[in-house]
Design a protein around this motif. Structure first.
Motif, PDB file in Angstrom:
ATOM      1  N   PRO A 139       0.832  -1.207   0.000  1.00 21.85           N
ATOM      2  CA  PRO A 139       0.000   0.000   0.000  1.00 21.85           C
ATOM      3  C   PRO A 139       0.865   1.254   0.000  1.00 21.85           C
ATOM      4  N   VAL A 140       0.440   2.250  -0.744  1.00 26.23           N
ATOM      5  CA  VAL A 140       1.169   3.523  -0.830  1.00 26.23           C
ATOM      6  C   VAL A 140       0.218   4.639  -0.424  1.00 26.23           C
ATOM      7  N   THR A 141       0.528   5.297   0.666  1.00 27.24           N
ATOM      8  CA  THR A 141      -0.267   6.419   1.142  1.00 27.24           C
ATOM      9  C   THR A 141       0.628   7.649   1.232  1.00 27.24           C
ATOM     10  N   ILE A 142       0.201   8.725   0.627  1.00 29.06           N
ATOM     11  CA  ILE A 142       0.962   9.979   0.629  1.00 29.06           C
ATOM     12  C   ILE A 142       0.335  10.891   1.672  1.00 29.06           C
ATOM     13  N   THR A 143       1.123  11.291   2.639  1.00 28.47           N
ATOM     14  CA  THR A 143       0.575  12.064   3.751  1.00 28.47           C
ATOM     15  C   THR A 143       0.854  13.556   3.639  1.00 28.47           C
ATOM     16  N   ARG A 144       1.690  13.947   2.720  1.00 24.93           N
ATOM     17  CA  ARG A 144       1.961  15.377   2.549  1.00 24.93           C
ATOM     18  C   ARG A 144       2.252  15.670   1.083  1.00 24.93           C
ATOM     19  N   PHE A 145       1.596  16.704   0.584  1.00 25.87           N
ATOM     20  CA  PHE A 145       1.765  17.124  -0.803  1.00 25.87           C
ATOM     21  C   PHE A 145       2.342  18.540  -0.835  1.00 25.87           C
ATOM     22  N   THR A 146       3.230  18.791  -1.778  1.00 22.95           N
ATOM     23  CA  THR A 146       3.835  20.107  -1.931  1.00 22.95           C
ATOM     24  C   THR A 146       3.544  20.639  -3.334  1.00 22.95           C
ATOM     25  N   GLN A 147       2.908  21.800  -3.382  1.00 24.22           N
ATOM     26  CA  GLN A 147       2.563  22.387  -4.677  1.00 24.22           C
ATOM     27  C   GLN A 147       3.794  22.951  -5.361  1.00 24.22           C
ATOM     28  N   GLY A 148       3.921  22.649  -6.643  1.00 19.32           N
ATOM     29  CA  GLY A 148       5.052  23.126  -7.420  1.00 19.32           C
ATOM     30  C   GLY A 148       4.640  24.063  -8.530  1.00 19.32           C
ATOM     31  N   ARG A 149       5.277  23.908  -9.681  1.00 19.32           N
ATOM     32  CA  ARG A 149       5.156  24.880 -10.770  1.00 19.32           C
ATOM     33  C   ARG A 149       3.809  24.820 -11.474  1.00 19.32           C
ATOM     34  N   LEU A 150       3.472  25.940 -12.097  1.00 20.09           N
ATOM     35  CA  LEU A 150       2.406  26.000 -13.080  1.00 20.09           C
ATOM     36  C   LEU A 150       3.024  25.648 -14.416  1.00 20.09           C
ATOM     37  N   VAL A 151       2.486  24.633 -15.082  1.00 16.01           N
ATOM     38  CA  VAL A 151       3.072  24.125 -16.325  1.00 16.01           C
ATOM     39  C   VAL A 151       2.073  24.298 -17.458  1.00 16.01           C
ATOM     40  N   ASN A 152       2.448  25.075 -18.449  1.00 13.33           N
ATOM     41  CA  ASN A 152       1.655  25.239 -19.665  1.00 13.33           C
ATOM     42  C   ASN A 152       2.624  25.153 -20.835  1.00 13.33           C
ATOM     43  N   PRO A 153       2.714  24.001 -21.507  1.00 14.36           N
ATOM     44  CA  PRO A 153       3.736  23.810 -22.533  1.00 14.36           C
ATOM     45  C   PRO A 153       3.722  24.874 -23.629  1.00 14.36           C
ATOM     46  N   GLU A 154       2.545  25.348 -24.014  1.00 10.75           N
ATOM     47  CA  GLU A 154       2.484  26.357 -25.071  1.00 10.75           C
ATOM     48  C   GLU A 154       3.039  27.696 -24.606  1.00 10.75           C
ATOM     49  N   VAL A 155       2.794  28.043 -23.355  1.00 14.23           N
ATOM     50  CA  VAL A 155       3.309  29.295 -22.806  1.00 14.23           C
ATOM     51  C   VAL A 155       4.799  29.176 -22.507  1.00 14.23           C
ATOM     52  N   ASP A 156       5.209  28.026 -22.003  1.00 13.99           N
ATOM     53  CA  ASP A 156       6.575  27.854 -21.515  1.00 13.99           C
ATOM     54  C   ASP A 156       7.629  27.937 -22.615  1.00 13.99           C
ATOM     55  N   VAL A 157       7.237  27.728 -23.863  1.00  9.34           N
ATOM     56  CA  VAL A 157       8.232  27.797 -24.944  1.00  9.34           C
ATOM     57  C   VAL A 157       8.544  29.233 -25.345  1.00  9.34           C
ATOM     58  N   PHE A 158       7.820  30.206 -24.789  1.00 11.36           N
ATOM     59  CA  PHE A 158       8.132  31.619 -25.023  1.00 11.36           C
ATOM     60  C   PHE A 158       9.102  32.083 -23.945  1.00 11.36           C
ATOM     61  N   ASP A 159      10.267  32.571 -24.342  1.00  8.75           N
ATOM     62  CA  ASP A 159      11.257  33.054 -23.391  1.00  8.75           C
ATOM     63  C   ASP A 159      10.910  34.450 -22.877  1.00  8.75           C
ATOM     64  N   TYR A 160      11.419  34.777 -21.688  1.00  6.76           N
ATOM     65  CA  TYR A 160      11.247  36.091 -21.084  1.00  6.76           C
ATOM     66  C   TYR A 160      12.347  37.042 -21.555  1.00  6.76           C
ATOM     67  N   HIS A 161      11.967  38.278 -21.876  1.00  8.30           N
ATOM     68  CA  HIS A 161      12.943  39.298 -22.242  1.00  8.30           C
ATOM     69  C   HIS A 161      12.476  40.653 -21.743  1.00  8.30           C
ATOM     70  N   THR A 162      13.435  41.581 -21.652  1.00  7.08           N
ATOM     71  CA  THR A 162      13.148  42.982 -21.374  1.00  7.08           C
ATOM     72  C   THR A 162      14.004  43.825 -22.299  1.00  7.08           C
ATOM     73  N   SER A 163      13.389  44.770 -22.986  1.00 13.74           N
ATOM     74  CA  SER A 163      14.135  45.610 -23.920  1.00 13.74           C
ATOM     75  C   SER A 163      15.019  46.590 -23.162  1.00 13.74           C
ATOM     76  N   ARG A 164      15.907  47.252 -23.876  1.00  8.19           N
ATOM     77  CA  ARG A 164      16.774  48.251 -23.252  1.00  8.19           C
ATOM     78  C   ARG A 164      15.969  49.403 -22.665  1.00  8.19           C
ATOM     79  N   SER A 165      14.790  49.651 -23.246  1.00 15.00           N
ATOM     80  CA  SER A 165      13.936  50.731 -22.741  1.00 15.00           C
ATOM     81  C   SER A 165      13.036  50.282 -21.601  1.00 15.00           C
ATOM     82  N   GLY A 166      13.100  48.992 -21.245  1.00 13.88           N
ATOM     83  CA  GLY A 166      12.358  48.506 -20.096  1.00 13.88           C
ATOM     84  C   GLY A 166      11.023  47.868 -20.403  1.00 13.88           C
ATOM     85  N   MET A 167      10.679  47.688 -21.696  1.00 14.12           N
ATOM     86  CA  MET A 167       9.416  47.030 -22.028  1.00 14.12           C
ATOM     87  C   MET A 167       9.619  45.522 -22.027  1.00 14.12           C
ATOM     88  N   LYS A 168       8.757  44.836 -21.296  1.00 17.68           N
ATOM     89  CA  LYS A 168       8.847  43.379 -21.233  1.00 17.68           C
ATOM     90  C   LYS A 168       8.210  42.754 -22.467  1.00 17.68           C
TER      91      LYS A 168
END
Length: 413
Positions: A156-185
């Motif tokens: 028997p396998v009983t899990i007594t504590r769960f830890t919430q992790g990341r929000l995963v959206n494959p379509e969103v995750d393939v877009f990288d984060y950037h900020t321009s030199r002028s500060g626009m994200k």
């Protein structure tokens, strides 16, 4: 080009949230078992929803799928706003029905949740009326185990504590984060490596996806989570039509319509940086936008008449914002647009008058095309008439047998 962030270092949803359970009468082999879980999301036409949670159970060894049912676990979701809403309740606190329970190919338990267009309680965003902005909700999910799982060896396998992790959206995750030199994200999708230069699609979001800087809220997230506008151009279908295209989604520090002349150079800076640092064909840069972004798409072609090979303004504003005021885009500027333009709107749009804006612009922009729907309906669900960007995100508009993505892809400057 400015700062680049990996999604793993920037977006961690509730990483320290835990939920515990002791199942009466069930002893866990080897003591207390713990498991993390991810929130698995999809961006639907009406916005992003959590569609399942994945429990990291593979470390417990092979599990017997026959011991896993929709009643083995339950899921509770609580969502709250990260900023002041002025008293408006934009969150929720409810149980998420588990519609299926299964093992993925890694041996992790996946709990599919009830979701769908217009269904409350699964969204990752909330719209604050007083600010005219979407915000990414703070999500706390609680997973509870009610019956033990069995390993293939009968343990028997009983899990007594769960830890919430990341929000995963494959379509969103393939877009990288950037900020321009002028500060626009902005977020940037890069196509699979191919020889030769690639096209670039510039997606300009609606008013609800900008920042709320008085609240220090500028997330570089909602542009991809509120609708499928940018995501549509990163799909396999669109990439095949365009022959592999970069997709860039700048995020306004307020709303494009608040100060279009000031924002135009900031958007152009991002376009120029992407063209300069990526294998982009400068003759195949396309601009598409919805609502506020529809206005900004038109504005960009008036300010930079030789930059874009095509423009697709969706339910955009060109008329005066208030009676007696000056038009956002004067008739003379509309009549001088030389960029091939395809306008899209719905007749039942009660947010932006299609006659005074889309139809009016079509009558003045030389050789422009226009698609005017009666309603916005997708898979049997009727959306507000303003949401005609749904059709462009699905390559629905067509004229003479040619759909809008194919029309764009054929254009060269």
């Amino acid at each position: 080009m400015g700062k680049v962030f990996s999604r793993r270092t920037v977006l961690v949803t509730g990483a320290s949230v835990t939920a515990g359970l002791t199942v009466p009468g069930i002893a866990s082999a080897g003591g207390t078992d713990r498991a993390g879980f991810t929130l698995d999301a999809q961006t639907l036409d009406g916005g992003e929803q959590i569609t399942s949670v994945t429990l990291a159970t593979s470390r417990f060894g092979p599990l017997d799928p026959a011991s896993l049912t929709t009643g083995t676990f339950s899921v509770h979701a609580k969502a709250t706003s990260p900023i002041d809403t002025g008293g408006q309740d934009i969150g929720y606190d409810l149980d998420r029905p588990v519609t299926a329970a299964r093992l993925d190919h890694r041996g992790n338990v996946v709990l599919d949740l009830s979701y769908g267009e217009g269904q409350p309680g699964g969204g990752t965003l909330g719209y604050i009326n007083s600010k005219g902005r979407n915000v990414r909700l703070d999500l706390v999910y609680t997973v509870t185990q009610h019956e033990p799982l069995r390993s293939r060896h009968g343990r028997p396998v009983t899990i007594t504590r769960f830890t919430q992790g990341r929000l995963v959206n494959p379509e969103v995750d393939v877009f990288d984060y950037h900020t321009s030199r002028s500060g626009m994200k902005y977020r940037l999708y890069s196509p699979a490596h191919r020889n030769g230069k690639r096209p670039l699609v510039v997606w300009l979001h609606g008013g609800g996806e900008g920042a709320s800087l008085p609240d220090n809220y500028y997330d570089n997230e909602t542009t991809l989570r509120a609708n499928r506008g940018a995501l549509g151009f990163a799909t396999e279908e669109a990439q095949g039509i365009f022959g592999g295209a970069y997709v860039v989604a700048p995020q306004s520090t307020s709303a494009w319509m608040d100060d279009g002349p000031r924002f135009a150079p900031l958007i152009n800076e991002i376009v120029r940086d992407v063209v300069r640092t990526r294998p982009v064909d400068p003759a195949r840069v396309y601009v598409v936008g919805c609502s506020n972004g529809g206005y900004m798409s038109v504005k960009m072609t008036t300010v930079y008449p030789r930059t874009f090979a095509a423009s697709v303004p969706i339910c955009g504003v060109v008329a005066a914002r208030e009676a007696g005021g000056p038009p956002l885009v004067p008739d003379a500027e509309l009549a001088a647009i030389s960029t091939p333009t395809w306008l899209v709107a719905s007749r039942d749009d009660d947010t932006v008058d299609p006659q005074a804006n889309t139809v009016h612009a079509h009558e003045l922009i030389p050789r422009s095309a226009m698609t005017l729907y009666d309603h916005v309906v997708r898979d049997g669900h009727q959306f507000p008439g303003h949401w005609s960007w749904i059709y462009v995100a699905r390559n629905d508009p067509s004229f003479g047998g040619t759909h809008v993505w194919q029309w764009m892809a054929r254009k060269r400057r």
